[in-house]
Design an enzyme around this catalytic site. Structure first.
Site, PDB file in Angstrom:
ATOM      1  N   SER A 184       0.969  -1.083   0.038  1.00  0.00           N
ATOM      2  CA  SER A 184      -0.121   0.139  -0.105  1.00  0.00           C
ATOM      3  C   SER A 184       0.501   1.185  -0.109  1.00  0.00           C
ATOM      4  O   SER A 184      -0.075   1.843  -0.222  1.00  0.00           O
ATOM      5  CB  SER A 184      -1.156   0.002   1.007  1.00  0.00           C
ATOM      6  OG  SER A 184      -0.843   0.035   2.885  1.00  0.00           O
ATOM      7  N   HIS A 212      -5.665  -3.610  -2.455  1.00  0.00           N
ATOM      8  CA  HIS A 212      -5.173  -2.482  -3.549  1.00  0.00           C
ATOM      9  C   HIS A 212      -4.803  -3.331  -4.736  1.00  0.00           C
ATOM     10  O   HIS A 212      -4.895  -2.504  -5.722  1.00  0.00           O
ATOM     11  CB  HIS A 212      -4.095  -1.440  -2.982  1.00  0.00           C
ATOM     12  CG  HIS A 212      -4.379  -0.686  -1.959  1.00  0.00           C
ATOM     13  ND1 HIS A 212      -4.557   0.055  -1.977  1.00  0.00           N
ATOM     14  CD2 HIS A 212      -3.508  -0.795  -0.246  1.00  0.00           C
ATOM     15  CE1 HIS A 212      -4.731   1.228  -0.920  1.00  0.00           C
ATOM     16  NE2 HIS A 212      -4.248   0.143   0.005  1.00  0.00           N
ATOM     17  N   LYS A 243     -12.572  -0.121  -0.433  1.00  0.00           N
ATOM     18  CA  LYS A 243     -11.326   0.945  -1.896  1.00  0.00           C
ATOM     19  C   LYS A 243     -12.270   0.631  -2.993  1.00  0.00           C
ATOM     20  O   LYS A 243     -13.871   1.082  -3.533  1.00  0.00           O
ATOM     21  CB  LYS A 243      -9.835  -0.075  -1.865  1.00  0.00           C
ATOM     22  CG  LYS A 243      -9.942  -0.089  -0.095  1.00  0.00           C
ATOM     23  CD  LYS A 243      -8.059  -0.221  -0.550  1.00  0.00           C
ATOM     24  CE  LYS A 243      -7.623  -0.525   0.986  1.00  0.00           C
ATOM     25  NZ  LYS A 243      -7.229   0.528   2.029  1.00  0.00           N
TER      26      LYS A 243
HETATM   27  C1  LIG Z   1      -3.125  -3.705   2.282  1.00  0.00           C
HETATM   28  C2  LIG Z   1      -4.426  -3.827   3.497  1.00  0.00           C
HETATM   29  N1  LIG Z   1      -5.233  -4.774   3.921  1.00  0.00           N
HETATM   30  C3  LIG Z   1      -6.274  -4.413   4.973  1.00  0.00           C
HETATM   31  C4  LIG Z   1      -6.441  -2.354   5.301  1.00  0.00           C
HETATM   32  C5  LIG Z   1      -7.769  -2.506   5.793  1.00  0.00           C
HETATM   33  O1  LIG Z   1      -9.121  -2.464   5.190  1.00  0.00           O
HETATM   34  P1  LIG Z   1     -10.187  -1.687   6.017  1.00  0.00           P
HETATM   35  O2  LIG Z   1     -10.544  -0.195   6.080  1.00  0.00           O
HETATM   36  O3  LIG Z   1     -11.800  -2.398   5.009  1.00  0.00           O
HETATM   37  O4  LIG Z   1     -10.499  -2.062   7.409  1.00  0.00           O
HETATM   38  C6  LIG Z   1      -5.982  -1.747   4.321  1.00  0.00           C
HETATM   39  C7  LIG Z   1      -6.497  -0.280   4.641  1.00  0.00           C
HETATM   40  O5  LIG Z   1      -6.292   1.041   4.544  1.00  0.00           O
HETATM   41  C8  LIG Z   1      -4.762  -2.152   3.452  1.00  0.00           C
HETATM   42  O6  LIG Z   1      -4.698  -1.252   2.560  1.00  0.00           O
END
Ligand SMILES: Cc1ncc(COP(=O)(O)O)c(C=O)c1O
Length: 401
Positions: A184, A212, A243
């Site tokens: 990310s 992502h 997202k």
């Molecule tokens: C790679 C990754 N995993 C998990 C999450 C968490 O997602 P959520 O907002 O659904 O908790 C994010 C959010 O930023 C992320 O970028």
């Protein structure tokens, strides 16, 4: 109120302000789109959201959410096993499984929860977890929560280190390799073909968080796994609905029917926390349908990413390379990244700066994110702002020489 606590907390906050790393929430008065109305600023171009396909305010997505609310009310008012499941949850889970190329899927109120559900549930007293050093914070916390027999935090995408970690693990131990699909903060992709091959060789399980990647990569937007032609080859995929898939909130685990069944029986965020609101189950389902029916959105996201990368390079910026829709520009110190994002906001462009501890010290950055919602006109206005900021920064630097 405990006064000592308030004093200590206030001192901590003061330290953040002094280091110029204190985060301010900016208030939006319109839906997430190519532009938003920001309180005190008016219209700004959004280059900081994960609204990759521009579906957060898509009419079909909004209507589905409203219909879900009208038909099912606000929610289950309890945990699913105590109080029941609504039909849209099951429909969404079928769609997510289909999307992920797995037999089943199970939803959670966030991908954070999904990671904290699946990693500890699949960890027993002998398990060895192998995890990329740049994995998302939710994976890092989930691994801590899982308390495996041992963990190997391998250097970012270092396949030799992963291989050595697998080779050193006890032969009979369950081995979980956990990786982001798209990292990310870097925007680069996991070396999934190598990871899957190593996993096969060492009888390990592969868990990919593709938050992502879904809606961004692969011919039909199924994510990093599709991008590498590995649908059906990865044991567990986790993802977010917050997202590309509508942008509301919510997460999921997609895997075999047995794994999803065990998660429903055992995972604590499932057993002790409410289901997704039906509004979200319905809007996320609509988002998947729109994504699959409108391949042009994915094509536009890719074209916008290619174009904006080229414009940034022409303007003198040197973003990190990558195939996803994340375009990081490294600036160095945290305060500098925050100052750059502030100058861009003054120019009407909303891009967030990230510093330590979100990224390693000295690699603070602004993270530009593309969306299919952006039109050429937005990209051109945005690059003008980048150009002006760069020019004024250079003049500022020269006048200090
Ligand atoms: C790679 C990754 N995993 C998990 C999450 C968490 O997602 P959520 O907002 O659904 O908790 C994010 C959010 O930023 C992320 O970028």
């Amino acid at each position: 109120m405990n006064e000592r606590l308030v004093e200590q907390v206030t001192a901590e906050l003061d330290a953040l302000r002094e280091a110029r790393t204190y985060k301010h929430f900016l208030t939006l008065e319109s839906p997430q789109g190519p532009v938003v109305q920001m309180t005190g600023r008016g219209e700004v171009i959004v280059l900081s959201s994960n609204n990759y396909l521009g579906l957060a305010a898509h009419p079909d997505v909004v209507r589905a959410g409203i219909e879900g609310l009208e038909r099912y009310g606000a929610g289950t008012a309890s945990v699913r096993f105590i109080c029941g499941t609504f039909a849209p949850h099951l429909e969404l889970e079928r769609a997510l499984a289909e999307l992920s190329g797995t037999d089943a899927a199970l939803t959670y109120v966030s991908c954070w929860n999904a990671n904290e559900a699946v990693i500890p549930t699949l960890t027993d007293a002998e398990t060895v977890i192998l995890t990329d050093e740049l994995n998302h914070a939710s994976i890092i916390d989930a691994v801590r929560l899982a308390r495996p027999a041992s963990k190997v935090i391998y250097p970012h995408s270092d396949m030799a280190a992963l291989r050595d970690g697998l080779a050193a693990a006890p032969r009979t131990a369950r081995k979980l390799i956990v990786t982001d699909g798209v990292f990310s903060m870097e925007g680069d992709l996991a070396k999934l073909p190598d990871i899957v091959e190593l996993a096969r060789k060492h009888d390990a399980v592969v868990i990919v968080d593709d938050s992502h990647g879904v809606g961004v990569l692969g011919e039909t937007g199924r994510g990093t796994v599709e991008h590498f032609g590995l649908l059906g080859e990865v044991d567990v995929i986790t993802g977010t609905l917050g997202k590309a898939l509508g942008g509301a909130a919510g997460g999921y685990v997609a895997s075999s029917a047995a794994v999803c069944d065990l998660l429903a029986q055992r995972s604590r965020p499932q057993l002790f926390s409410n289901a997704l609101p039906p509004t979200v189950a319905c809007s996320a389902l609509a988002a998947i349908e729109v994504m699959l029916a409108r391949p042009d959105l994915l094509a536009k996201l890719h074209e916008n990413t290619r174009r904006f990368r080229a414009l940034l390079a022409e303007t003198g910026y040197a973003p990190l390379e990558g195939e996803a829709a994340i375009i990081p520009i490294i600036v160095g110190e945290t305060a500098e990244a925050i100052a750059l994002s502030q100058r861009l906001l003054d120019e009407g462009v909303f891009v967030t700066g990230f510093g330590y501890p979100v990224v390693p010290e000295g690699t603070a950055r602004i993270r530009v994110q593309m969306s299919a919602a952006l039109e050429d006109e937005h990209l051109e206005r945005a690059i003008e702002a980048f150009r002006r900021v760069r020019r004024s920064h250079r003049h500022g630097a020269e006048s200090h020489e």
